[in-house]
Design a protein around this motif. Sequence first.
Motif, short mmCIF file in Angstrom:
data_model
loop_
_atom_site.label_atom_id
_atom_site.label_comp_id
_atom_site.label_asym_id
_atom_site.label_seq_id
_atom_site.Cartn_x
_atom_site.Cartn_y
_atom_site.Cartn_z
N GLU A 1 0.83 -1.20 0.00
CA GLU A 1 0.00 0.00 0.00
C GLU A 1 0.86 1.25 0.00
OE1 GLU A 1 -3.82 1.90 2.41
OE2 GLU A 1 -2.55 0.40 3.40
N SER A 2 1.94 1.23 0.76
CA SER A 2 2.83 2.39 0.83
C SER A 2 3.48 2.66 -0.52
CB SER A 2 3.90 2.16 1.90
OG SER A 2 4.82 3.23 1.94
N LEU A 3 3.93 1.59 -1.20
CA LEU A 3 4.55 1.75 -2.52
C LEU A 3 3.53 2.29 -3.53
CD1 LEU A 3 6.84 1.48 -4.52
CD2 LEU A 3 6.29 -0.96 -4.74
N ALA A 4 2.31 1.78 -3.47
CA ALA A 4 1.28 2.25 -4.39
C ALA A 4 1.00 3.74 -4.17
CB ALA A 4 0.00 1.44 -4.19
N GLU A 5 0.95 4.18 -2.92
CA GLU A 5 0.71 5.59 -2.62
C GLU A 5 1.89 6.45 -3.11
OE1 GLU A 5 -0.61 9.23 -1.46
OE2 GLU A 5 -1.74 7.37 -1.73
N ASP A 6 3.11 5.93 -2.95
CA ASP A 6 4.29 6.67 -3.43
C ASP A 6 4.23 6.85 -4.95
OD1 ASP A 6 7.09 7.75 -3.08
OD2 ASP A 6 7.52 6.03 -4.39
N ILE A 7 3.85 5.78 -5.66
CA ILE A 7 3.75 5.85 -7.12
C ILE A 7 2.66 6.84 -7.53
CG2 ILE A 7 3.05 4.51 -9.17
CD1 ILE A 7 4.47 2.10 -7.87
N ARG A 8 1.53 6.81 -6.83
CA ARG A 8 0.45 7.75 -7.14
C ARG A 8 0.93 9.19 -7.00
NH1 ARG A 8 -3.17 11.14 -5.38
NH2 ARG A 8 -2.19 11.17 -3.34
N GLN A 9 1.67 9.48 -5.96
CA GLN A 9 2.16 10.84 -5.75
C GLN A 9 3.16 11.24 -6.82
OE1 GLN A 9 3.60 11.28 -1.73
NE2 GLN A 9 1.63 10.72 -0.80
N ARG A 10 3.98 10.30 -7.28
CA ARG A 10 4.96 10.59 -8.33
C ARG A 10 4.24 10.90 -9.66
NH1 ARG A 10 9.29 5.75 -7.90
NH2 ARG A 10 10.10 6.81 -9.80
N ILE A 11 3.16 10.16 -9.94
CA ILE A 11 2.38 10.45 -11.15
C ILE A 11 1.73 11.83 -11.03
CG2 ILE A 11 0.39 9.74 -12.53
CD1 ILE A 11 1.01 6.85 -11.68
N ALA A 12 1.14 12.11 -9.86
CA ALA A 12 0.50 13.40 -9.64
C ALA A 12 1.51 14.54 -9.74
CB ALA A 12 -0.18 13.43 -8.27
#
Length: 435
Positions: free
Chosen positions: A308-319
């Motif tokens: 979950e933490s990695l997914a959130e990090d990736i989402r923020q990088r895309i944003a």
Amino acid sequence: MRLRSFASLGFMLLMALTPLVALAQPQPLDRIVAVVNKDAIMQSQLEDRVTQVSQQMASRNVPVPDEDDLRRQVLDRMIVEQIQLQMAERANVSIDDTQLNAAVRDIAKNNDMSLDEFADSLEADGMSLAAVREQVRREMLLRQVQQSQVASRVNVTDREVDRYLEQQGESSDTAYHLEHILVSLPESPTPEQVEQAQAEAHDLYRQLQDGADFQQLATADSDGEQALSGGDLGWRRGDQLPTIFADVVPQLADGEVSEPVRSPSGFHLVKRIETRGGQGEQKTVVTENQVRHILIGTNPNRNDEQAESLAEDIRQRIAGGESFAELAQQYSDDDGSALDGGELGWVRPGQMVPAFEDAVDDMSVGELSQPVRSRFGYHVIELEDRRQQDVTRDAQREQVRQTLFQRKVNDELEAWTQEIRSGAYIDNRLEDSQQ
């Protein structure tokens, strides 16, 4: 609030729910009434089921047959069920709690109740939710066995769908309410067995012509799956009739019974109760979503919290402006879409897992989701576009495919039941005691 008649729950509960016997009542000595391979069916189990079936038949205004006939029919169904449960055990088939909970919730929902209200109503009627859950689990096991053993034999080709559409054009707009009696034949019957079954079927036909009640004869004498429902097949559209009835039923008048019809599983009598017109073909329009995603799953080196933490990090990088496609190629655990930058293309309702689909339904075009949890892991989803699509032709072909598939399954089911019976060791001691 009291629970509605179990008849409204469908066949799953018709045969599954067994009233609890009050522990305070004195119990007679039990005995074995049938041995099925390695398992025994006890007199007490049989009597509980007979009581339950009698109550169900009364609630549906189905005439109750002679007590010995009913007991014989019920035991016959219990024997077939036991064979299938043994097959499930050998194949390690099981129903997990997630599946079971969903099924029980659906039953409660069908009665317009919450799960708590359903449990309270069961308790008021002398049953417990735990007992019902185990009975539902048992019925689901039976369905899984039938699905794996019977449905696996059936295949519908594109050519069969094309041929059906060429011959039938639009789906039939006529539906029939039917009742059915089967005089079964064993696998590879002898000429004498065929002659005997045919004579029995003609005798039943004669009784019906003389005014006998169809449901009562079905309950007492039919070998069909619906015998304990008075042979009721319910409503079937013309394009959903079993193959052996497709040419017979349209020629009958309402209230008329067919002469015996031969199939590999035996001789059939079918009664056309009522006819009604359908609504014909309707235009089918669905919402399609063009989406891409990045899936972060768990593995021996990554637990759920880390995923979950990695997914959130990736989402923020895309944003923050990084390329969705490049991050998908680098991180996504969905091998099928990762090389395409996470692209899933246009998807229709029912094609994605529920959690994914629910999240997309709530998104706006161009929106990037928070990490969405599904049984596969955590998804970062982008909704690229949305459109309304006319899928009438596709829906029609799929409906025809399902119709042909169900026809073949129905044709196979009776034959398969006879097959598994012939391959099992059955010692029916009830029959011995009634002779």
